[in-house]
Design a protein around this motif. Structure first.
Motif, PDB file in Angstrom:
ATOM      1  N   LEU A   8      58.299  42.118  42.293  1.00 51.69           N
ATOM      2  CA  LEU A   8      56.929  42.546  42.529  1.00 51.69           C
ATOM      3  C   LEU A   8      55.978  41.382  42.296  1.00 51.69           C
ATOM      4  CD1 LEU A   8      56.992  45.980  40.682  1.00 51.69           C
ATOM      5  CD2 LEU A   8      57.029  45.602  43.153  1.00 51.69           C
ATOM      6  N   PRO A   9      54.827  41.373  42.969  1.00 51.94           N
ATOM      7  CA  PRO A   9      53.861  40.303  42.737  1.00 51.94           C
ATOM      8  C   PRO A   9      53.416  40.295  41.284  1.00 51.94           C
ATOM      9  CG  PRO A   9      53.268  41.599  44.681  1.00 51.94           C
ATOM     10  CD  PRO A   9      54.381  42.315  43.984  1.00 51.94           C
ATOM     11  N   SER A  10      53.297  39.121  40.722  1.00 55.61           N
ATOM     12  CA  SER A  10      52.854  39.013  39.336  1.00 55.61           C
ATOM     13  C   SER A  10      51.401  39.421  39.210  1.00 55.61           C
ATOM     14  CB  SER A  10      53.018  37.577  38.837  1.00 55.61           C
ATOM     15  OG  SER A  10      52.122  36.734  39.529  1.00 55.61           O
ATOM     16  N   ARG A  11      51.010  39.797  37.985  1.00 56.96           N
ATOM     17  CA  ARG A  11      49.628  40.191  37.743  1.00 56.96           C
ATOM     18  C   ARG A  11      48.680  39.036  38.008  1.00 56.96           C
ATOM     19  NH1 ARG A  11      48.353  43.498  32.370  1.00 56.96           N
ATOM     20  NH2 ARG A  11      49.827  44.819  33.486  1.00 56.96           N
ATOM     21  N   SER A  12      49.128  37.803  37.708  1.00 56.54           N
ATOM     22  CA  SER A  12      48.269  36.654  37.951  1.00 56.54           C
ATOM     23  C   SER A  12      48.062  36.436  39.445  1.00 56.54           C
ATOM     24  CB  SER A  12      48.864  35.390  37.327  1.00 56.54           C
ATOM     25  OG  SER A  12      50.139  35.122  37.896  1.00 56.54           O
ATOM     26  N   ALA A  13      49.137  36.683  40.244  1.00 47.69           N
ATOM     27  CA  ALA A  13      49.013  36.531  41.691  1.00 47.69           C
ATOM     28  C   ALA A  13      48.053  37.562  42.256  1.00 47.69           C
ATOM     29  CB  ALA A  13      50.378  36.668  42.362  1.00 47.69           C
ATOM     30  N   LEU A  14      48.169  38.808  41.768  1.00 45.96           N
ATOM     31  CA  LEU A  14      47.258  39.853  42.220  1.00 45.96           C
ATOM     32  C   LEU A  14      45.828  39.534  41.825  1.00 45.96           C
ATOM     33  CD1 LEU A  14      49.385  43.031  41.373  1.00 45.96           C
ATOM     34  CD2 LEU A  14      48.906  42.085  43.643  1.00 45.96           C
ATOM     35  N   GLY A  15      45.678  38.992  40.596  1.00 47.30           N
ATOM     36  CA  GLY A  15      44.346  38.635  40.128  1.00 47.30           C
ATOM     37  C   GLY A  15      43.744  37.526  40.962  1.00 47.30           C
ATOM     38  N   ALA A  16      44.577  36.533  41.335  1.00 49.19           N
ATOM     39  CA  ALA A  16      44.087  35.432  42.165  1.00 49.19           C
ATOM     40  C   ALA A  16      43.663  35.929  43.535  1.00 49.19           C
ATOM     41  CB  ALA A  16      45.176  34.371  42.303  1.00 49.19           C
ATOM     42  N   SER A  17      44.451  36.858  44.098  1.00 56.46           N
ATOM     43  CA  SER A  17      44.097  37.424  45.400  1.00 56.46           C
ATOM     44  C   SER A  17      42.791  38.197  45.320  1.00 56.46           C
ATOM     45  CB  SER A  17      45.227  38.352  45.871  1.00 56.46           C
ATOM     46  OG  SER A  17      44.874  38.987  47.076  1.00 56.46           O
ATOM     47  N   GLY A  18      42.630  38.968  44.230  1.00 53.45           N
ATOM     48  CA  GLY A  18      41.396  39.718  44.046  1.00 53.45           C
ATOM     49  C   GLY A  18      40.197  38.811  43.883  1.00 53.45           C
ATOM     50  N   SER A  19      40.366  37.696  43.164  1.00 53.43           N
ATOM     51  CA  SER A  19      39.267  36.754  42.964  1.00 53.43           C
ATOM     52  C   SER A  19      38.866  36.087  44.273  1.00 53.43           C
ATOM     53  CB  SER A  19      39.673  35.687  41.941  1.00 53.43           C
ATOM     54  OG  SER A  19      39.846  36.256  40.664  1.00 53.43           O
ATOM     55  N   SER A  21      39.211  37.380  47.284  1.00 53.75           N
ATOM     56  CA  SER A  21      38.497  38.394  48.068  1.00 53.75           C
ATOM     57  C   SER A  21      37.084  38.592  47.538  1.00 53.75           C
ATOM     58  CB  SER A  21      39.258  39.728  48.018  1.00 53.75           C
ATOM     59  OG  SER A  21      40.541  39.602  48.589  1.00 53.75           O
ATOM     60  N   ALA A  22      36.945  38.573  46.206  1.00 54.33           N
ATOM     61  CA  ALA A  22      35.630  38.730  45.597  1.00 54.33           C
ATOM     62  C   ALA A  22      34.694  37.609  46.032  1.00 54.33           C
ATOM     63  CB  ALA A  22      35.754  38.756  44.068  1.00 54.33           C
ATOM     64  N   LEU A  23      35.206  36.375  46.066  1.00 52.82           N
ATOM     65  CA  LEU A  23      34.382  35.236  46.468  1.00 52.82           C
ATOM     66  C   LEU A  23      33.976  35.342  47.935  1.00 52.82           C
ATOM     67  CD1 LEU A  23      36.158  32.276  44.635  1.00 52.82           C
ATOM     68  CD2 LEU A  23      33.880  33.184  44.179  1.00 52.82           C
ATOM     69  N   ALA A 255      32.430  42.737  45.806  1.00 53.11           N
ATOM     70  CA  ALA A 255      32.736  41.499  45.081  1.00 53.11           C
ATOM     71  C   ALA A 255      32.775  41.739  43.578  1.00 53.11           C
ATOM     72  CB  ALA A 255      31.699  40.426  45.415  1.00 53.11           C
ATOM     73  N   LEU A 256      31.808  42.490  43.062  1.00 52.62           N
ATOM     74  CA  LEU A 256      31.752  42.744  41.625  1.00 52.62           C
ATOM     75  C   LEU A 256      32.930  43.586  41.159  1.00 52.62           C
ATOM     76  CD1 LEU A 256      27.924  43.404  41.229  1.00 52.62           C
ATOM     77  CD2 LEU A 256      29.200  41.418  40.395  1.00 52.62           C
ATOM     78  N   GLY A 261      37.523  36.689  37.315  1.00 51.96           N
ATOM     79  CA  GLY A 261      37.281  35.539  36.452  1.00 51.96           C
ATOM     80  C   GLY A 261      35.835  35.191  36.223  1.00 51.96           C
ATOM     81  N   GLY A 262      34.922  36.045  36.608  1.00 47.04           N
ATOM     82  CA  GLY A 262      33.513  35.766  36.407  1.00 47.04           C
ATOM     83  C   GLY A 262      32.934  34.732  37.354  1.00 47.04           C
ATOM     84  N   LYS A 263      33.652  34.419  38.438  1.00 50.55           N
ATOM     85  CA  LYS A 263      33.189  33.374  39.349  1.00 50.55           C
ATOM     86  C   LYS A 263      32.117  33.863  40.306  1.00 50.55           C
ATOM     87  CE  LYS A 263      37.557  30.818  39.261  1.00 50.55           C
ATOM     88  NZ  LYS A 263      38.214  31.691  38.279  1.00 50.55           N
ATOM     89  N   VAL A 264      32.068  35.170  40.545  1.00 53.77           N
ATOM     90  CA  VAL A 264      31.096  35.722  41.483  1.00 53.77           C
ATOM     91  C   VAL A 264      29.671  35.448  41.034  1.00 53.77           C
ATOM     92  CG1 VAL A 264      30.127  37.924  42.256  1.00 53.77           C
ATOM     93  CG2 VAL A 264      32.554  37.466  42.544  1.00 53.77           C
TER      94      VAL A 264
END
Length: 315
Positions: A8-19, A21-23, A255-256, A261-264
């Protein structure tokens, strides 16, 4: 026989994908918001605030309704709730939408009509500074003194923008305009802080608010005795609603909700830079005092936002 392993995709990979998309959503919102003051200025030169706002809310309501319709056909289902909890759960998002959408936009356009648009725009777009400062204070920053000084410099910049530097006199517009611009910033800051914490989807949050805005601004038009005629302004007003207000708010809300990671928050600070640049290219001018204030506002926003992003990543 070779045994296949399914990972399964790692949580970090999912988080990176979400970030990522957010950007993308955040940049889309900023690109639309950057045109808001410029198009609004051209419309307000020949039309009343009530008329421009009515067209905006109609355009936004159409966009939110379309997004809602597409979402329903996409198979999203509403989770059942008990009556007591359902009532309170519905009222909170409704209140957030009214403050964030209706409050922000009406106050912003009252400010646009009451003072130089380029200055109203800078004051109204201090909301990213308010958001970053609030989040950092609540999250116990590593360098509170530095952040306090940075935020204070940002609000000194707001004071310089308000002063205008013309003949050493303050308030080149009227006091109500400056208060409206600051109130607009507060409403948008509140919305940006709260919306990411709500379980309600952006379309369900924003559509009722836009419909309330349509009703309120229609009554406002009736009170003003607005005369309607078909012309290019109609399309421009609907663009303000469908673009900066409709898709802009929807993209920002998405985005929010996706931000990890608070980059938005940092991306939001491009809005006053881009919108001020467009207004300057259109012929709007700031005095040297107001330019110094604008530099302080934008610089403080960026500095506080970068610190906020670093604080979240460190945590």
């Amino acid at each position: 026989m070779v045994k296949q392993e399914h990972t399964l995709p790692s949580r970090s990979a999912l988080g990176a994908s979400g970030s990522r998309s957010a950007l993308v959503f955040a940049v889309g919102a900023v690109a639309l918001w950057a045109t808001n003051a410029l198009v609004g200025k051209s419309l307000l030169a020949s039309h009343s605030v009530s008329q421009v706002q009515f067209l905006q809310f109609v355009g936004a309501a159409l966009v939110f309704a379309l997004i809602r319709l597409i979402g329903r056909h996409g198979g999203r289902r509403r989770m059942p709730q008990d009556n007591g909890a359902g009532m309170s759960a519905a009222l909170v998002p409704f209140a957030v939408g009214i403050i964030g959408l209706v409050g922000t936009m009406i106050l912003q356009y009252v400010a646009f009509a009451s003072m130089p648009v380029i200055e109203a725009n800078l004051v109204a777009y201090t909301w990213p500074l308010m958001v970053a400062a609030a989040i950092i204070v609540l999250d116990r920053p590593r360098r509170p003194a530095l952040l306090g000084i940075t935020a204070a410099l940002g609000f000194v910049g707001v004071a310089l923008v308000i002063s205008g530097g013309r003949e050493q006199s303050w308030f080149q517009g009227n006091l109500a305009g400056y208060l409206a611009a600051f109130g607009s910033a507060l409403c948008m800051a509140f919305y940006s802080i709260v919306v990411g914490r709500l379980a309600t989807s952006p379309d369900r949050l924003l559509l009722p608010s836009a419909l309330v805005g349509v009703a309120l601004t229609f009554l406002w038009c009736v009170h003003d005795g607005v005369a309607w005629d078909i012309g290019p302004y109609l399309l421009a007003g609907l663009y303000l609603g469908a673009g900066p207000m409709g898709l802009g708010y929807y993209f920002w809300s998405r985005a929010l909700k996706l931000d990890q990671g608070g980059k938005v928050a940092v991306v939001a600070y491009l809005t006053p830079i881009a919108s001020t640049l467009l207004l300057t290219l259109s012929g709007e001018r700031l005095t040297m005092t107001a330019i110094a204030g604008a530099v302080l506002v934008i610089g403080s926003c960026i500095a506080v936002g970068i610190e906020g992003s670093e604080a979240e990543n460190h945590a």
